[in-house]
Design an enzyme around this catalytic site. Structure first.
Site, PDB file in Angstrom:
ATOM      1  N   LYS A 207      -8.639  -6.349  14.006  1.00  0.00           N
ATOM      2  CA  LYS A 207      -9.725  -5.598  14.635  1.00  0.00           C
ATOM      3  C   LYS A 207      -9.220  -4.226  15.055  1.00  0.00           C
ATOM      4  O   LYS A 207      -8.422  -4.092  15.972  1.00  0.00           O
ATOM      5  CB  LYS A 207     -10.277  -6.325  15.856  1.00  0.00           C
ATOM      6  CG  LYS A 207     -11.690  -5.852  16.183  1.00  0.00           C
ATOM      7  CD  LYS A 207     -12.001  -5.619  17.623  1.00  0.00           C
ATOM      8  CE  LYS A 207     -11.278  -4.612  18.394  1.00  0.00           C
ATOM      9  NZ  LYS A 207     -11.946  -3.276  18.381  1.00  0.00           N
TER      10      LYS A 207
ATOM     11  N   GLU B 130       2.485  -4.792  22.406  1.00  0.00           N
ATOM     12  CA  GLU B 130       3.059  -3.447  22.536  1.00  0.00           C
ATOM     13  C   GLU B 130       2.099  -2.661  23.408  1.00  0.00           C
ATOM     14  O   GLU B 130       1.001  -2.317  22.979  1.00  0.00           O
ATOM     15  CB  GLU B 130       3.236  -2.805  21.154  1.00  0.00           C
ATOM     16  CG  GLU B 130       4.167  -1.607  21.174  1.00  0.00           C
ATOM     17  CD  GLU B 130       3.428  -0.296  21.374  1.00  0.00           C
ATOM     18  OE1 GLU B 130       3.422   0.200  22.535  1.00  0.00           O
ATOM     19  OE2 GLU B 130       2.863   0.215  20.405  1.00  0.00           O
TER      20      GLU B 130
ATOM     21  N   CYS C  23       1.929   6.071  23.057  1.00  0.00           N
ATOM     22  CA  CYS C  23       2.381   5.098  24.045  1.00  0.00           C
ATOM     23  C   CYS C  23       3.824   5.323  24.465  1.00  0.00           C
ATOM     24  O   CYS C  23       4.213   4.976  25.578  1.00  0.00           O
ATOM     25  CB  CYS C  23       2.178   3.680  23.528  1.00  0.00           C
ATOM     26  SG  CYS C  23       2.791   3.404  21.866  1.00  0.00           S
TER      27      CYS C  23
ATOM     28  N   GLU D 224       0.497   5.855  33.513  1.00  0.00           N
ATOM     29  CA  GLU D 224       0.423   6.357  32.144  1.00  0.00           C
ATOM     30  C   GLU D 224      -0.846   7.199  32.007  1.00  0.00           C
ATOM     31  O   GLU D 224      -1.961   6.678  32.060  1.00  0.00           O
ATOM     32  CB  GLU D 224       0.397   5.204  31.142  1.00  0.00           C
ATOM     33  CG  GLU D 224       0.382   5.685  29.703  1.00  0.00           C
ATOM     34  CD  GLU D 224       0.356   4.546  28.703  1.00  0.00           C
ATOM     35  OE1 GLU D 224       0.963   4.691  27.627  1.00  0.00           O
ATOM     36  OE2 GLU D 224      -0.278   3.508  28.998  1.00  0.00           O
TER      37      GLU D 224
END
Length: 508
Positions: free
Chosen positions: A194, A268, A302, A403
């Site tokens: 997906k 991850e 990331c 983040e």
């Protein structure tokens, strides 16, 4: 040409590109080797002009069931019997088909994400290189014979799970597709993947180019939102393994869902990665690493090196050089080769980044460069944020801990090696870290002391398919890339064969 005319020209260029791009891709879920439709849709939006590219069908629970069942049928019918040689050949044929469509995939990736053409092309080529790597290592898979006495033959078999579920993010759609499908198929699994609802087009085109190469049902793609179709996929009882790339918060939910049926997961997740600049560093090299590490792809990465820790002896000079470098970026139309930074991929992230810039100001950090949106009216329709950096930052500030996922750098100073390592490791994350130094001792020593799954020395990157990729702490578990990723898509079976003394065989 006036600014309004330039704005209109960008808009018309992108609308024309949408039309051309949609001539090559069938938009809808890919199940059993065919594109399907669905009743409801979710639009994927061009972030450079904030206009929909196309309405993408949104799958429901029935579509998830059908895709998983189709994948199992393909596994039981053909793929479970495919030898490593056959899997390698099929992957290689897919690579050949993708290489013939690099320009097409590059345009789709740029339109869907806002990446510059240079960035998009590099990532498409990276995806192809990743699949080529897995095509080559597939044939190297082996079991193990374990020495025992003469009365026992003991060996292991590495077997695929069967059907795996995979969820990829919107910031690296093409590359992430290869990261997931490459090792899963190499290991002998069938896959249901997906992609993000924000950027599904390059993934759809990639799998459509596998038509006639893999047996129908070996690769399936479900479109729609993660909160609906993604959840249905990771919670599905017949999905034996889950691999997810995305945010920490969603990753925790994926882990809980998989735990309910004891399914293994690879996660991850996010990062808040430091770059430690030691006093002996070549400052041009260090500035390049710091800028590339947070401004590449508008900071939507990331493993962004979004916390620079600079020794106090070189701090001020580093800041001066970094500000100059940040001001050199050319924000503009991603389809223009002269552009070096495009927009953020979606409006939600655009607002999040701007809020964090306000948070940094309110926390008392000093805005050294950027902080706003470009004043060029031609870019007013897009999700553009200037390359930004804060100084006077401490580790308790939100901009140093959260983040941000945008083009926002923070710069701090340190006095000693011990302080640098302590600051670098003072985070819940541990995906990546960087080191800038001319000392071999410092490079290897710091690489050992930093709590991160990936360490870059004197550069940001590169990322190679041979190198395992993943993080420590809340940045995830398991690894993408490398031969290690194949092991995450296989399970070990130990076989004990008890042997009699051949001299006692009555048939001899």
């Amino acid at each position: 040409m006036s600014r309004n005319e330039t704005q209109d020209a960008i808009r018309e260029r992108h609308r024309s590109a949408h039309t051309e791009a949609l001539l090559t891709v069938e938009v809808g879920p890919w199940i059993d080797g065919e594109t399907e439709t669905a009743g409801t849709t979710v639009a994927t939006t061009d972030p450079a002009i904030d206009e929909p590219i196309v309405a993408v069908p949104a799958c429901d629970a029935d579509a998830v069931d059908r895709a998983v069942e189709t994948a199992w049928d393909a596994y039981d019918r053909t793929w479970s019997e495919a030898t490593p040689e056959t899997r390698s050949k099929r992957l290689s044929e897919w690579v050949d088909a993708l290489e013939d469509r690099v320009d097409e995939l590059t345009r789709l990736e740029s339109l869907d994400t806002g990446k510059t053409l240079q960035e998009a092309r590099g990532e498409v080529e990276g995806a192809i290189g990743t699949l080529r790597y897995y095509a080559s290592v597939t044939r190297a898979q082996t079991g193990e014979q374990i020495p025992t006495g003469s009365e026992l033959h003991l060996y292991t078999r590495s077997e695929p799970y069967g059907v795996v579920g995979q969820v990829t993010p919107w910031n690296f759609p093409a590359w992430a597709t290869a990261w997931k499908l490459g090792p899963a198929l190499a290991a002998g699994n069938c896959a249901v993947l997906k992609p993000s609802a924000h950027a599904p087009l390059s993934t759809l085109r990639m799998v459509q180019l596998s038509k006639g190469i893999f047996p129908d049902g070996v690769v399936n793609v479900l479109t729609g939102r993660g909160s609906t179709v993604g959840s249905e996929l990771v919670e599905h009882d017949d999905v034996r393994k889950v691999s997810f790339t995305g945010s920490e918060a969603v990753g925790k939910g994926v882990m809980r869902a998989a735990a309910a049926r004891i399914a293994p997961v690879t996660l991850e997740l996010g990062g808040k990665s430091p770059l430690v600049v030691f006093p002996d560093a070549d400052l041009d090299t260090a500035v390049d690493a710091a800028a590339d590490g947070v401004y590449y792809s508008a900071g939507e990465i990331c493993d962004a090196l979004s916390r620079v820790l600079v020794h106090e002896d070189v701090h001020d000079e580093f800041v001066d050089r970094f500000v100059e470098r940040a001001e050199s970026y050319v924000l503009g139309d991603p389809l223009d080769e002269a552009t070096t930074m495009g927009p953020l991929t979606n409006g939600e992230q655009f607002e999040t980044v701007r809020e964090y810039i306000d948070v940094g100001k309110s926390e008392g950090a000093t805005l050294a460069v950027g902080g706003g949106v470009p004043d060029d009216p031609a870019l007013a329709d897009g999700h553009y944020v200037e390359p930004t950096a804060f100084t006077g930052v401490d580790n308790e500030m939100r901009i140093a801990r959260d983040e941000i996922f945008g083009p926002v750098q923070t710069i701090q100073s340190f006095e000693t090696y011990e302080e640098a390592i302590a600051l670098a490791n003072d985070t819940d994350y541990g995906l990546a870290a960087g080191i800038a130094t001319e000392s071999t001792d410092l490079a290897h020593g710091a690489a050992a002391d930093l709590e991160a799954g990936i360490v870059y020395v004197n550069a940001y990157g590169p990322i190679r398919p041979e190198g395992p990729y993943g993080g420590f702490k809340q940045s995830g578990i398991g690894r993408d890339l490398g031969e290690e990723a194949i092991e995450h898509y296989r399970q070990t079976k130990t076989v004990y064969v008890n042997l009699d003394d051949p001299s006692e065989n009555p048939n001899l």
